[in-house]
Enzyme design. Structure first.
Site, short mmCIF file in Angstrom:
data_model
loop_
_atom_site.label_atom_id
_atom_site.label_comp_id
_atom_site.label_asym_id
_atom_site.label_seq_id
_atom_site.Cartn_x
_atom_site.Cartn_y
_atom_site.Cartn_z
N SER A 95 -70.77 30.86 24.85
CA SER A 95 -69.46 31.21 25.37
C SER A 95 -68.75 32.20 24.44
O SER A 95 -69.29 33.25 24.14
CB SER A 95 -68.65 29.92 25.59
OG SER A 95 -67.48 30.18 26.34
N ASP A 217 -71.31 28.96 37.38
CA ASP A 217 -70.51 28.71 36.17
C ASP A 217 -69.05 28.99 36.51
O ASP A 217 -68.70 30.11 36.88
CB ASP A 217 -71.02 29.63 35.04
CG ASP A 217 -70.27 29.47 33.73
OD1 ASP A 217 -69.16 28.92 33.72
OD2 ASP A 217 -70.80 29.94 32.70
N HIS A 246 -70.86 25.55 32.65
CA HIS A 246 -70.61 26.45 31.52
C HIS A 246 -71.24 25.96 30.22
O HIS A 246 -71.28 26.70 29.24
CB HIS A 246 -69.09 26.62 31.35
CG HIS A 246 -68.71 27.70 30.40
ND1 HIS A 246 -69.05 29.04 30.61
CD2 HIS A 246 -68.02 27.68 29.22
CE1 HIS A 246 -68.58 29.77 29.61
NE2 HIS A 246 -67.96 28.97 28.76
#
Length: 272
Positions: A95, A217, A246
């Site tokens: 991320s 996601d 995610h």
């Protein structure tokens, strides 16, 4: 242990000659890599750490001004690598940490042999001819809900971000690390992330990049992974996985861990 290592709870595991650094995303800490680490220990020196602001770090060390941009987190990463005296590493960033590693690699490409990006996005807000997945009103509502009742927000956000089963261990785990964050710090970090725009630096990236993305996601549409692939100046490769959510390394380790291991060993500089 140096000051920087202590502040970020740095751990050096394994005994290999090559180094691999694992960096977590928002709302988690180094424990998010628990399924991956055992597979690396025989071959690599594995470095895990916590981003400042994670629930496992001392909130007194969190500087709201320093961390109002992703650059502050990139400086931390470079400081950790310097304190550990690393010559180079494979960097696995989940991320926001994928972008943090990318920023760091632009100023010090010599320290990174490759960057493996999991669920990465250079910009979350939609723009002219760019689909990041969010409108400003979406973010305003999200920030208001966080500020009003952080615990209630966490219990709603965790299952949406993880995807799949609402009662899964992955949802419980993400809820735990999310709730460990101090609410004002969590809000500040998420505002920094969602307001960031790293599209301009992609043309400066020379380190090979492996872009790994879930098919579904909440935070990062698949088109964002394709955007990264098109705009990174150096060699890059994309793999879209059949996973949902995610945090696929937590929610679907059986699918994701072999894919990450494949990309750790794959040399894309030799692919034409």
């Amino acid at each position: 242990m140096g000051i920087v290592e202590e502040a970020h709870n740095v751990k050096v595991l394994g005994s290999g000659t090559r180094c691999i650094v694992l960096a977590h995303g928002f709302g988690t800490d180094q424990s998010v890599w628990k399924h991956l680490v055992p597979h690396l220990l025989d071959e690599f020196r594995v470095i895990v750490y916590d981003n400042m602001g994670a629930g496992t770090t001392n909130p007194d060390y969190f500087d709201f001004h320093r961390y109002s941009t992703l650059q502050g987190f990139a400086y931390d990463l470079l400081a950790i690598l310097e304190e550990l005296r690393l010559d180079s590493c494979i960097f696995v960033g989940h991320s926001v940490s994928a972008m943090i590693g990318t920023i760091a690699s632009v100023s010090r490409p010599d320290l990174f042999t490759k960057i493996i990006m999991i669920s990465a996005s250079p910009r979350y807000l939609n723009d002219v001819e760019y689909f990041g997945g969010f409108e400003q009103e979406d973010l305003d509502q999200l920030f208001s809900a966080m500020a009003a009742n952080y615990k209630a927000w966490c219990s709603g956000f965790a299952p949406m971000a993880v995807g799949g089963d609402m009662d899964s261990m992955a949802v419980q785990e993400f809820s735990r690390t999310l709730f460990n964050m101090r609410p004002d710090i969590a809000l500040s970090v998420l505002q920094t992330i969602f307001h960031s725009d790293m599209r301009q630096i992609l043309s400066l990236v020379t380190v090979p990049c492996h872009i790994i993305q879930s098919m579904k996601d909440l935070a990062v549409p698949v088109v964002v992974a394709e955007y990264l692939h098109r705009h990174i100046a150096g060699r890059s490769i994309v793999e879209v996985m059949s996973t949902d959510g995610h945090l696929p390394q937590l929610s679907s380790p059986d699918v994701v861990i072999p894919i990450i291991l494949k990309h750790i060993h794959l040399d894309i500089t030799s692919i034409r």
